[in-house]
Design a protein around this motif. Structure first.
Motif, PDB file in Angstrom:
ATOM      1  N   GLU A 223     -25.599  96.672  12.288  1.00  0.00           N
ATOM      2  CA  GLU A 223     -26.638  95.671  12.506  1.00  0.00           C
ATOM      3  C   GLU A 223     -26.056  94.271  12.687  1.00  0.00           C
ATOM      4  OE1 GLU A 223     -29.370  98.062   9.216  1.00  0.00           O
ATOM      5  OE2 GLU A 223     -29.145  95.881   9.087  1.00  0.00           O
ATOM      6  N   LYS A 224     -26.699  93.524  13.589  1.00  0.00           N
ATOM      7  CA  LYS A 224     -26.365  92.105  13.722  1.00  0.00           C
ATOM      8  C   LYS A 224     -27.629  91.326  14.057  1.00  0.00           C
ATOM      9  CE  LYS A 224     -24.920  92.263  18.604  1.00  0.00           C
ATOM     10  NZ  LYS A 224     -23.796  91.998  19.541  1.00  0.00           N
ATOM     11  N   ILE A 225     -27.661  90.085  13.575  1.00  0.00           N
ATOM     12  CA  ILE A 225     -28.823  89.212  13.735  1.00  0.00           C
ATOM     13  C   ILE A 225     -28.368  87.895  14.351  1.00  0.00           C
ATOM     14  CG2 ILE A 225     -30.572  87.879  12.484  1.00  0.00           C
ATOM     15  CD1 ILE A 225     -30.557  90.051  10.355  1.00  0.00           C
ATOM     16  N   VAL A 226     -29.195  87.340  15.227  1.00  0.00           N
ATOM     17  CA  VAL A 226     -28.950  86.005  15.771  1.00  0.00           C
ATOM     18  C   VAL A 226     -30.112  85.116  15.354  1.00  0.00           C
ATOM     19  CG1 VAL A 226     -28.624  84.599  17.831  1.00  0.00           C
ATOM     20  CG2 VAL A 226     -27.649  86.908  17.733  1.00  0.00           C
ATOM     21  N   LEU A 227     -29.780  83.966  14.755  1.00  0.00           N
ATOM     22  CA  LEU A 227     -30.799  83.030  14.288  1.00  0.00           C
ATOM     23  C   LEU A 227     -31.111  81.987  15.355  1.00  0.00           C
ATOM     24  CD1 LEU A 227     -29.495  82.437  10.649  1.00  0.00           C
ATOM     25  CD2 LEU A 227     -31.129  84.154  11.457  1.00  0.00           C
ATOM     26  N   SER A 228     -32.223  81.294  15.159  1.00  0.00           N
ATOM     27  CA  SER A 228     -32.634  80.273  16.130  1.00  0.00           C
ATOM     28  C   SER A 228     -31.651  79.105  16.185  1.00  0.00           C
ATOM     29  CB  SER A 228     -34.032  79.758  15.772  1.00  0.00           C
ATOM     30  OG  SER A 228     -34.044  79.226  14.457  1.00  0.00           O
ATOM     31  N   ASN A 229     -30.826  78.919  15.146  1.00  0.00           N
ATOM     32  CA  ASN A 229     -29.824  77.849  15.162  1.00  0.00           C
ATOM     33  C   ASN A 229     -28.530  78.281  15.850  1.00  0.00           C
ATOM     34  OD1 ASN A 229     -28.611  79.526  13.267  1.00  0.00           O
ATOM     35  ND2 ASN A 229     -29.187  78.239  11.513  1.00  0.00           N
ATOM     36  N   GLY A 230     -28.511  79.510  16.381  1.00  0.00           N
ATOM     37  CA  GLY A 230     -27.362  79.977  17.146  1.00  0.00           C
ATOM     38  C   GLY A 230     -26.354  80.798  16.366  1.00  0.00           C
ATOM     39  N   ILE A 231     -26.491  80.897  15.063  1.00  0.00           N
ATOM     40  CA  ILE A 231     -25.527  81.649  14.253  1.00  0.00           C
ATOM     41  C   ILE A 231     -25.806  83.150  14.343  1.00  0.00           C
ATOM     42  CG2 ILE A 231     -24.712  82.112  11.902  1.00  0.00           C
ATOM     43  CD1 ILE A 231     -25.178  79.228  11.227  1.00  0.00           C
ATOM     44  N   MET A 232     -24.728  83.910  14.565  1.00  0.00           N
ATOM     45  CA  MET A 232     -24.832  85.365  14.541  1.00  0.00           C
ATOM     46  C   MET A 232     -24.349  85.867  13.182  1.00  0.00           C
ATOM     47  SD  MET A 232     -22.893  88.230  16.905  1.00  0.00           S
ATOM     48  CE  MET A 232     -23.712  87.707  18.413  1.00  0.00           C
ATOM     49  N   ILE A 233     -25.119  86.776  12.584  1.00  0.00           N
ATOM     50  CA  ILE A 233     -24.767  87.348  11.281  1.00  0.00           C
ATOM     51  C   ILE A 233     -24.453  88.823  11.464  1.00  0.00           C
ATOM     52  CG2 ILE A 233     -25.492  87.679   8.886  1.00  0.00           C
ATOM     53  CD1 ILE A 233     -27.678  85.564   9.394  1.00  0.00           C
ATOM     54  N   ASP A 266     -19.421  86.867   9.296  1.00  0.00           N
ATOM     55  CA  ASP A 266     -19.271  88.314   9.145  1.00  0.00           C
ATOM     56  C   ASP A 266     -19.331  88.678   7.663  1.00  0.00           C
ATOM     57  OD1 ASP A 266     -18.629  90.968   9.219  1.00  0.00           O
ATOM     58  OD2 ASP A 266     -16.937  90.731  10.601  1.00  0.00           O
ATOM     59  N   PHE A 267     -20.402  89.391   7.284  1.00  0.00           N
ATOM     60  CA  PHE A 267     -20.580  89.780   5.884  1.00  0.00           C
ATOM     61  C   PHE A 267     -20.327  91.270   5.674  1.00  0.00           C
ATOM     62  CE2 PHE A 267     -22.463  85.662   5.529  1.00  0.00           C
ATOM     63  CZ  PHE A 267     -22.326  85.307   4.190  1.00  0.00           C
ATOM     64  N   ARG A 268     -19.484  91.843   6.495  1.00  0.00           N
ATOM     65  CA  ARG A 268     -19.139  93.254   6.331  1.00  0.00           C
ATOM     66  C   ARG A 268     -18.037  93.455   5.287  1.00  0.00           C
ATOM     67  NH1 ARG A 268     -18.197  94.770  12.539  1.00  0.00           N
ATOM     68  NH2 ARG A 268     -17.235  92.694  12.426  1.00  0.00           N
ATOM     69  N   TYR A 269     -17.570  92.369   4.694  1.00  0.00           N
ATOM     70  CA  TYR A 269     -16.557  92.454   3.641  1.00  0.00           C
ATOM     71  C   TYR A 269     -17.229  92.704   2.288  1.00  0.00           C
ATOM     72  CZ  TYR A 269     -13.638  90.396   7.260  1.00  0.00           C
ATOM     73  OH  TYR A 269     -12.968  90.156   8.437  1.00  0.00           O
ATOM     74  N   ALA A 270     -16.496  93.313   1.387  1.00  0.00           N
ATOM     75  CA  ALA A 270     -17.060  93.684   0.085  1.00  0.00           C
ATOM     76  C   ALA A 270     -17.417  92.469  -0.764  1.00  0.00           C
ATOM     77  CB  ALA A 270     -16.083  94.581  -0.672  1.00  0.00           C
ATOM     78  N   ASN A 271     -16.549  91.459  -0.787  1.00  0.00           N
ATOM     79  CA  ASN A 271     -16.762  90.318  -1.677  1.00  0.00           C
ATOM     80  C   ASN A 271     -16.912  88.984  -0.950  1.00  0.00           C
ATOM     81  OD1 ASN A 271     -16.530  91.881  -4.092  1.00  0.00           O
ATOM     82  ND2 ASN A 271     -14.311  91.949  -3.759  1.00  0.00           N
ATOM     83  N   GLY A 272     -16.284  88.833   0.175  1.00  0.00           N
ATOM     84  CA  GLY A 272     -16.328  87.556   0.877  1.00  0.00           C
ATOM     85  C   GLY A 272     -16.962  87.678   2.244  1.00  0.00           C
TER      86      GLY A 272
END
Length: 291
Positions: A223-233, A266-272
């Motif tokens: 999954e990936k999300i794009v916000l209205s401020n341009g940031i992709m998560i 990128d929040f696919r990391y376990a802790n960071g």
């Protein structure tokens, strides 16, 4: 030789016993005669009751036959009790009443006994904005409709919308109906799961007044999300909601003031998490550690 006194006593006892026996036999005969007479009277009573009920039974059967023949006649004759009116009991927002009239029009003039409510419903739900319809007939000439509309939640790929219930549909007024909606995509077979995740993520981000403009779930379920401020998560394949909460926690501390410079987190990391900066952005921070 027996004593005469004893013989008299013996004869008396025998005589008395004989009288008793005769008396009992007479009682049985009398009782039998009474029962026989009662049975004869009872038989005559049942016969009389049957004779009294016969006209009533004939009347009931006659009424049922006439009623059945009348219903058959009314069902066959379309000119008897023809449909004249239509009443829509719903407050329609997306569906035009004229469209409903056009769908129902073939039923006008037909006898209400010959109308098929299921067929009318099937015709109505072919309209892209109609989710379901309850069709009833009010005697003698009115069709009652209770219509449930589709509520679009997002744009599903190109030219189609997806409802809050995960139903995909393509209205003619797509350009107008899709205005302001996020674009989401994913495997067709999990459309309902995709919209459920989107609605959940949308609610989570409202706390920070962040808005989703697009969301994608690929074939690998990443999954990936794009916000209205341009940031992709980037959320990955598992624990999307938990990872999004991690983003929300660090957003105001480490990301909010650098929104213009951040391209992806990128929040696919376990802790960071990892940060990808936009081109021509001079920043020393490439990785972040959650507190």
């Amino acid at each position: 030789m027996a004593d005469p006194a004893n013989r008299v006593d013996s004869d008396s006892r025998f005589y008395i016993g004989d009288i008793d026996l005769v008396a009992k036999e007479d009682d049985r005969a009398s009782l039998y005669a009474v029962k026989k007479e009662s049975a004869a009277k009872g038989g005559n009573g049942s016969e009389n009751r049957g004779k009294r009920l016969l006209p009533f039974i004939v009347l009931v059967v006659t009424i049922l036959v006439i009623g059945g023949l009348t219903l058959v006649y009314l069902n066959m004759d379309v000119n008897v009790f023809p449909l004249r009116y239509m009443s829509v009991e719903s407050d329609l927002k997306k569906v035009d009443v004229d469209d409903v009239k056009a769908i129902v029009e073939p039923a006008y003039g037909k006898g209400v006994f010959s109308l098929n409510a299921a067929q009318i419903r099937n015709s109505l739900i072919k309209h892209p904005w109609i989710k379901d319809a309850d069709v009833r007939i009010r005697w003698p000439d009115t069709l009652l409709l209770n219509i449930s509309e589709q509520y679009p939640a997002a744009i599903w790929k190109s030219g189609r919308l997806i409802s809050v219930d995960g139903e995909i549909f393509a209205p003619e007024d797509f350009a107008v109906a899709s205005k302001g909606l996020a674009k989401i995509s994913g495997p067709e077979e999990i459309g309902k799961q995709v919209i459920e995740k989107y609605l959940q993520y949308k609610k989570q981000l409202e706390e920070q007044r962040l808005k989703i403009v697009s969301m994608e779930i690929d074939k690998r379920r990443s999954e990936k999300i794009v916000l209205s401020n341009g940031i992709m998560i980037m959320l990955g394949k598992e624990d999307g909601s938990k990872r999004l909460n991690r983003f929300i926690k660090v957003y105001s501390k480490a990301i909010k003031d650098r929104v213009e410079k951040i391209g992806m987190v990128d929040f696919r990391y376990a802790n960071g998490f990892a940060v990808a900066w936009k081109k021509n952005s001079n920043n020393k921070l490439n990785k972040g550690q959650e507190e």
